[in-house]
Design a protein around this motif. Structure first.
Motif, PDB file in Angstrom:
ATOM      1  N   UNK A 133       8.262   0.722   3.373  1.00 13.61           N
ATOM      2  CA  UNK A 133       8.506   2.193   3.987  1.00 13.61           C
ATOM      3  C   UNK A 133       7.346   3.068   3.193  1.00 13.61           C
ATOM      4  N   UNK A 134       7.409   2.907   1.875  1.00 13.07           N
ATOM      5  CA  UNK A 134       6.429   3.753   1.034  1.00 13.07           C
ATOM      6  C   UNK A 134       4.807   3.407   1.760  1.00 13.07           C
ATOM      7  N   UNK A 135       4.680   2.149   1.654  1.00  7.21           N
ATOM      8  CA  UNK A 135       3.047   1.689   2.347  1.00  7.21           C
ATOM      9  C   UNK A 135       2.890   2.243   3.732  1.00  7.21           C
ATOM     10  N   UNK A 136       3.729   1.986   4.725  1.00 11.50           N
ATOM     11  CA  UNK A 136       3.367   2.612   5.971  1.00 11.50           C
ATOM     12  C   UNK A 136       3.388   4.132   6.047  1.00 11.50           C
ATOM     13  N   UNK A 155      -6.086   1.755   9.489  1.00 11.57           N
ATOM     14  CA  UNK A 155      -5.027   1.273   8.300  1.00 11.57           C
ATOM     15  C   UNK A 155      -5.356  -0.095   7.830  1.00 11.57           C
ATOM     16  N   UNK A 156      -6.067  -0.985   8.586  1.00 15.61           N
ATOM     17  CA  UNK A 156      -6.420  -2.125   7.980  1.00 15.61           C
ATOM     18  C   UNK A 156      -7.487  -2.243   6.921  1.00 15.61           C
ATOM     19  N   UNK A 157      -8.384  -1.105   7.129  1.00 14.03           N
ATOM     20  CA  UNK A 157      -9.474  -0.970   5.927  1.00 14.03           C
ATOM     21  C   UNK A 157      -8.935  -0.905   4.730  1.00 14.03           C
ATOM     22  N   UNK A 158      -7.697   0.095   4.678  1.00 13.11           N
ATOM     23  CA  UNK A 158      -7.173   0.502   3.273  1.00 13.11           C
ATOM     24  C   UNK A 158      -5.808  -0.077   3.201  1.00 13.11           C
ATOM     25  N   UNK A 159      -5.373  -1.272   3.821  1.00 15.43           N
ATOM     26  CA  UNK A 159      -3.993  -1.822   3.523  1.00 15.43           C
ATOM     27  C   UNK A 159      -3.879  -2.401   2.039  1.00 15.43           C
ATOM     28  N   UNK A 218      -1.680  -2.121  -3.253  1.00 13.32           N
ATOM     29  CA  UNK A 218      -1.846  -2.094  -4.724  1.00 13.32           C
ATOM     30  C   UNK A 218      -1.373  -1.185  -5.488  1.00 13.32           C
ATOM     31  N   UNK A 219      -1.789  -0.062  -4.848  1.00 15.27           N
ATOM     32  CA  UNK A 219      -1.240   1.399  -5.572  1.00 15.27           C
ATOM     33  C   UNK A 219       0.128   1.519  -5.545  1.00 15.27           C
ATOM     34  N   UNK A 220       0.967   1.176  -4.289  1.00 11.22           N
ATOM     35  CA  UNK A 220       2.069   1.366  -4.078  1.00 11.22           C
ATOM     36  C   UNK A 220       2.991   0.311  -4.944  1.00 11.22           C
ATOM     37  N   UNK A 221       2.625  -0.900  -5.240  1.00  8.91           N
ATOM     38  CA  UNK A 221       3.070  -1.755  -6.373  1.00  8.91           C
ATOM     39  C   UNK A 221       2.907  -1.033  -7.835  1.00  8.91           C
ATOM     40  N   UNK A 222       2.026  -0.439  -8.014  1.00  4.59           N
ATOM     41  CA  UNK A 222       1.872   0.061  -9.321  1.00  4.59           C
ATOM     42  C   UNK A 222       2.960   1.325  -9.551  1.00  4.59           C
ATOM     43  N   UNK A 223       2.873   2.274  -8.234  1.00  2.00           N
ATOM     44  CA  UNK A 223       3.930   3.375  -8.393  1.00  2.00           C
ATOM     45  C   UNK A 223       5.294   3.132  -8.633  1.00  2.00           C
ATOM     46  N   UNK A 224       5.769   2.225  -7.659  1.00  3.11           N
ATOM     47  CA  UNK A 224       7.231   1.984  -7.574  1.00  3.11           C
ATOM     48  C   UNK A 224       8.082   1.691  -8.779  1.00  3.11           C
ATOM     49  N   UNK A 225       7.642   1.010  -9.506  1.00 12.90           N
ATOM     50  CA  UNK A 225       8.458   0.302 -10.854  1.00 12.90           C
ATOM     51  C   UNK A 225       8.534   1.572 -11.930  1.00 12.90           C
TER      52      UNK A 225
END
Length: 158
Positions: free
Chosen positions: A71-74, A94-98, A103-110
């Motif tokens: 949800x956050x990534x999209x 979207x594909x260029x920055x996916x 990686x940024x989203x995985x760092x933010x969520x925890x």
């Protein structure tokens, strides 16, 4: 040296809203017409009291967790690719920055600092936050400035 009056006179001839990176194409703001749906209503921790708008709508705030990665990534990708003028000027996709955004989203969520705002089941706002320990700042952002050091920025006038 350029005199201030010359700068003002020059600025009057530049059309307002003209993007300097778009070769005379004006980049107008894009209105969001699609909202991501929330399938986890009530499963997250809520944050504060709901906000009641003058038009009768209510926005509830919830803290994102690791299950919200898609949800956050999209929303994050769509927001940047469709709304940020320099991304639109370079026709970013979207594909260029996916991968980098993921990686940024995985760092933010925890860390628990990312918050969603929902109207009914539509994601209408988000706030991305992360926290850094003082010792990790140089590793993440580069060396700290010396206390009391004067920061000098050089400008060259053509």
């Amino acid at each position: 040296m350029i005199l201030i009056s010359k700068i003002r006179a020059t600025a009057r001839f530049i059309p307002r809203g003209l993007s300097t990176t778009s070769l005379c194409r004006v980049n107008q703001p894009v209105k969001q017409t699609y909202f991501y749906k929330d399938n986890r209503i009530g499963e997250r921790r809520s944050y504060g009291k709901p906000l009641h708008l003058k038009d009768g709508r209510t926005i509830r705030f919830e803290i994102a967790d690791e299950k919200d990665e898609d949800l956050l990534l999209n929303q994050y990708l769509d927001g940047f690719v469709n709304k940020i003028s320099y991304m639109r000027a370079f026709n970013a996709t979207r594909e260029e920055y996916h991968d980098s955004f993921k990686e940024h989203v995985k760092m933010l969520l925890p860390v628990g600092g990312t918050m969603f705002g929902f109207h009914e089941d539509n994601l209408v706002s988000l706030c991305l936050s992360t926290y850094h320990k003082h010792d990790d700042i140089p590793k993440t952002f580069g060396p700290l400035a010396n206390p009391g050091a004067n920061c000098r920025i050089g400008f060259e006038v053509f």
